[in-house]
Write an enzyme that holds these catalytic residues in place. Structure first.
Site, mmCIF file in Angstrom:
data_model
loop_
_atom_site.group_PDB
_atom_site.id
_atom_site.type_symbol
_atom_site.label_atom_id
_atom_site.label_comp_id
_atom_site.label_asym_id
_atom_site.label_seq_id
_atom_site.Cartn_x
_atom_site.Cartn_y
_atom_site.Cartn_z
ATOM 1 N N GLY A 86 61.138 7.384 69.903
ATOM 2 C CA GLY A 86 61.303 7.393 68.562
ATOM 3 C C GLY A 86 61.949 8.816 67.951
ATOM 4 O O GLY A 86 62.546 9.539 68.831
ATOM 5 N N ARG A 123 43.451 14.432 62.642
ATOM 6 C CA ARG A 123 43.809 15.939 61.884
ATOM 7 C C ARG A 123 42.632 16.304 61.129
ATOM 8 O O ARG A 123 42.425 17.746 61.083
ATOM 9 C CB ARG A 123 45.096 15.651 61.080
ATOM 10 C CG ARG A 123 46.388 15.703 61.583
ATOM 11 C CD ARG A 123 47.643 15.241 60.537
ATOM 12 N NE ARG A 123 48.661 14.908 61.238
ATOM 13 C CZ ARG A 123 49.690 14.278 60.813
ATOM 14 N NH1 ARG A 123 49.440 13.713 59.402
ATOM 15 N NH2 ARG A 123 50.983 13.738 61.394
ATOM 16 N N CYS A 137 54.262 16.369 58.220
ATOM 17 C CA CYS A 137 55.476 17.141 57.975
ATOM 18 C C CYS A 137 55.681 17.879 56.858
ATOM 19 O O CYS A 137 55.998 18.975 56.899
ATOM 20 C CB CYS A 137 56.683 16.151 58.209
ATOM 21 S SG CYS A 137 56.609 14.668 57.366
ATOM 22 N N GLN A 182 61.326 13.588 50.032
ATOM 23 C CA GLN A 182 61.046 13.408 51.534
ATOM 24 C C GLN A 182 62.166 12.407 51.956
ATOM 25 O O GLN A 182 62.580 11.353 51.304
ATOM 26 C CB GLN A 182 59.596 12.778 51.777
ATOM 27 C CG GLN A 182 58.646 13.762 51.409
ATOM 28 C CD GLN A 182 57.087 13.390 51.805
ATOM 29 O OE1 GLN A 182 56.477 13.297 50.904
ATOM 30 N NE2 GLN A 182 57.246 12.660 53.057
ATOM 31 N N GLY A 241 61.453 10.722 57.846
ATOM 32 C CA GLY A 241 59.923 10.688 57.864
ATOM 33 C C GLY A 241 59.508 9.393 58.064
ATOM 34 O O GLY A 241 58.269 9.395 58.622
ATOM 35 N N LYS A 254 47.143 13.565 52.542
ATOM 36 C CA LYS A 254 47.323 14.314 53.863
ATOM 37 C C LYS A 254 47.815 15.923 53.575
ATOM 38 O O LYS A 254 47.084 16.708 53.902
ATOM 39 C CB LYS A 254 48.347 13.821 54.706
ATOM 40 C CG LYS A 254 48.186 12.490 55.346
ATOM 41 C CD LYS A 254 49.374 11.935 56.165
ATOM 42 C CE LYS A 254 49.127 10.539 56.797
ATOM 43 N NZ LYS A 254 50.463 9.935 57.276
ATOM 44 N N ARG A 262 59.814 9.578 48.013
ATOM 45 C CA ARG A 262 60.950 9.464 48.965
ATOM 46 C C ARG A 262 62.193 9.526 48.233
ATOM 47 O O ARG A 262 62.465 8.836 47.350
ATOM 48 C CB ARG A 262 60.782 8.030 49.582
ATOM 49 C CG ARG A 262 61.518 7.942 51.201
ATOM 50 C CD ARG A 262 61.163 8.494 52.437
ATOM 51 N NE ARG A 262 59.895 8.111 52.687
ATOM 52 C CZ ARG A 262 59.180 8.523 53.834
ATOM 53 N NH1 ARG A 262 59.589 9.752 54.178
ATOM 54 N NH2 ARG A 262 57.893 8.052 53.951
ATOM 55 N N HIS A 299 62.940 17.634 54.436
ATOM 56 C CA HIS A 299 61.977 17.523 53.229
ATOM 57 C C HIS A 299 62.234 18.430 52.328
ATOM 58 O O HIS A 299 62.263 19.670 52.836
ATOM 59 C CB HIS A 299 60.562 17.217 53.787
ATOM 60 C CG HIS A 299 60.215 15.897 54.078
ATOM 61 N ND1 HIS A 299 61.173 14.906 54.685
ATOM 62 C CD2 HIS A 299 59.167 15.458 54.946
ATOM 63 C CE1 HIS A 299 60.732 13.945 55.185
ATOM 64 N NE2 HIS A 299 59.266 14.064 55.428
#
Lengths: 343, 343
Positions: free
Chosen positions: B16, B103, B132, B159, B163, B214, B236, B243
């Site tokens: 990836g 997380r 990120c 972003q 991403g 997040k 986005r 970003h």
């Protein structure tokens, strides 16, 4: 005021992006069967433009055209507006100026027809058309201000290339094609292609760029809130048409997102597109060519006792410029018609 | 702890965008002359990858590789992390997980090495690598928090397509080429090409998308401020890598922009690029491939008694993901070396 008064409309700057959009908007919203005079600088004069099925010639700029004009739209360079707007208004024409020159001048109405049309008096005849980023935000904030009160505004813009003119837009398209062909490293770092540029306009005061100062000051003037705390960050993004704005506000009273959606949905000039499950929200691509100001992502911001966050998009060439200017002319025309009835 | 302990590093999700970036980062920042095992799903296994001048084969995912591993990086799908991170950690490996699964879990350190490396204890061996958008903001806010106090954070993101993974990035490039060829109307309205999409991630609570939740929650956890009011709007934009974030904060104490520039310029992992006259500011194009978090447009926001506005950009694949993960491993290695010295 006489019924036989001239209805001549003059457009200065007819070949730019905003000028072209004014021509197209006049086709869709005929003010009257007025004669239309299109003017541009020497470089762009003699071009042919289609208007209501006939081909029109763009004439070289000549202020004598203002003599018997009813409305003059200015969408050329600032210097031209600065010199000739007062002259045209002095000759009795309604002047609707798209430049930044007179927007903050005392006594010059800065008008968004959905918000403050009543500020257009019998005089002065010079009316300023606000900055594109400001119009769309003012349209959405005004009903919120009336219903919930407004204490603080934080806005970050996502502005398209067309806001900087046709040459800048063409440059974005060329650079983007080149970047796709050569790979990412092939382009100058200052290109907008696949990039974001956080410096829109010229350097102004306190570390701000002029686009940010315009947004903050013009918003206060249009809403009639000279002390409203506003913080704007203006960023150019690689879109062609349509400005996005991420907005967080503190309100005086609690504003329930559902209530705000209803309120805005019933307000003039606003389309609410806020389908969380279906993920349907305003985007520059969808707003391009549309008249409404689109708003979505309406939710609690969660940082003040009473607050809201939302996302606003409008076509910067239409509601952000040409449509708003034509709507001002339509408002003046309706008022003149009403005055005739009462004579 | 023994000096002869394995230094084997396993990378799950090696093909990836983040996996590839981890490989390149390990080349630049060698932890040790460790053996490296690259793994991916069956579909991507058998691919060849260059690492330090030799060609390596990507193996099909096999949890037995964890048996004698020192560090395992997870940069695959959430489901894989959920199942195998605890297994790898249970076998004694340090697990650095790039997924969102652990997380916010109590007791799992969520680490940005410039901010809270001390939260890595002897156990648990499972360490979460933050989102990120969060990493770059935490790096900049931490010195500000320490020196001026932090009362409120409002952030709007810009972003990039990377991403959302390599397929999404390739789709942006294809769509952009198609849009340039066919004209603006030729594309689906949901395409990111010349567009902004204000719905990043999956639907979460209170009208927010997961990227926003997040950012808000992870920031609070990393900064150790569980009650910090944060409002994030994630958008986005049609950039490939990098970003951007437009940030407004309220501070406890007055924070002079010049003082903040000096402070941030001396802070680890931050590069201040803030040349108002020369118009040199951080952009996604300039930040691509760079390790630092770039910050500029530092100014008073003018909406709170004590406040700041600024603009942050970082390479979302490097400091936003791969570099941060490798820095966590480097920190653990340095600590182990120090422990050996003291044994």
């Amino acid at each position: 005021m006489s019924a036989t008064k001239s209805r001549k409309v003059v457009l200065v700057g007819a070949t730019g992006l905003v000028g072209s959009a004014i021509i197209q908007t006049l086709e869709r919203f005929p003010i009257d069967p007025e004669p239309l005079v299109l003017m541009a600088t020497k470089k762009s004069a003699d071009r042919k433009v289609r208007f209501r099925g006939t081909e029109m010639r763009v004439e070289e700029f000549d202020p004598s055209a203002f003599d018997d004009a009813w409305v003059v739209f200015f969408s050329g360079k600032d210097g031209l507006s600065e010199k000739y707007c007062p002259i045209a208004a002095g000759k009795g024409a309604w002047v609707i100026d798209n430049s930044a020159v007179f927007r903050m001048a005392d006594g010059v109405p800065l008008v968004v027809p959905e918000v403050n049309p009543h500020e257009i008096g019998p005089a002065p005849r010079l009316i300023a058309n606000p900055n594109c980023s400001t119009v769309q935000l003012a349209v959405v904030l005004n009903p919120i201000r009336k219903n919930f009160g407004l204490k603080r505004v934080i806005v970050s813009t996502y502005q398209s290339a067309s806001g900087a003119g046709s040459e800048y837009l063409a440059q974005l398209n060329r650079d983007t094609a080149e970047s796709l062909e050569k790979g990412f490293g092939g382009l100058d770092a200052s290109s907008l292609a696949f990039n974001c540029l956080p410096d829109v306009g010229s350097q102004d005061i306190d570390g701000k760029f002029s686009e940010e100062v315009k947004l903050e000051n013009e918003l206060r003037k249009i809403l009639g809130m000279p002390d409203l705390p506003v913080c704007a960050t203006a960023v150019r993004v690689p879109t062609q048409v349509g400005h996005g704005e991420s907005v967080v506000i503190e309100t005086e009273k609690p504003a329930d997102p559902d209530e705000v959606r209803s309120l805005l949905g019933e307000s003039d000039g606003i389309a609410v597109e806020d389908e969380f499950e279906a993920r349907e929200f305003p985007t520059p691509r969808k707003a391009t060519g549309m008249d409404d100001v689109y708003v979505g992502r309406i939710r609690r911001a969660g940082i003040f006792e009473n607050d809201l966050a939302f996302w606003v998009v409008a076509d910067n060439l239409l509601k952000g410029a040409a449509l708003n200017a034509v709507q001002i002319a339509l408002y003046i025309r309706e008022r003149e018609k009403a005055a005739l009835v009462h004579e």
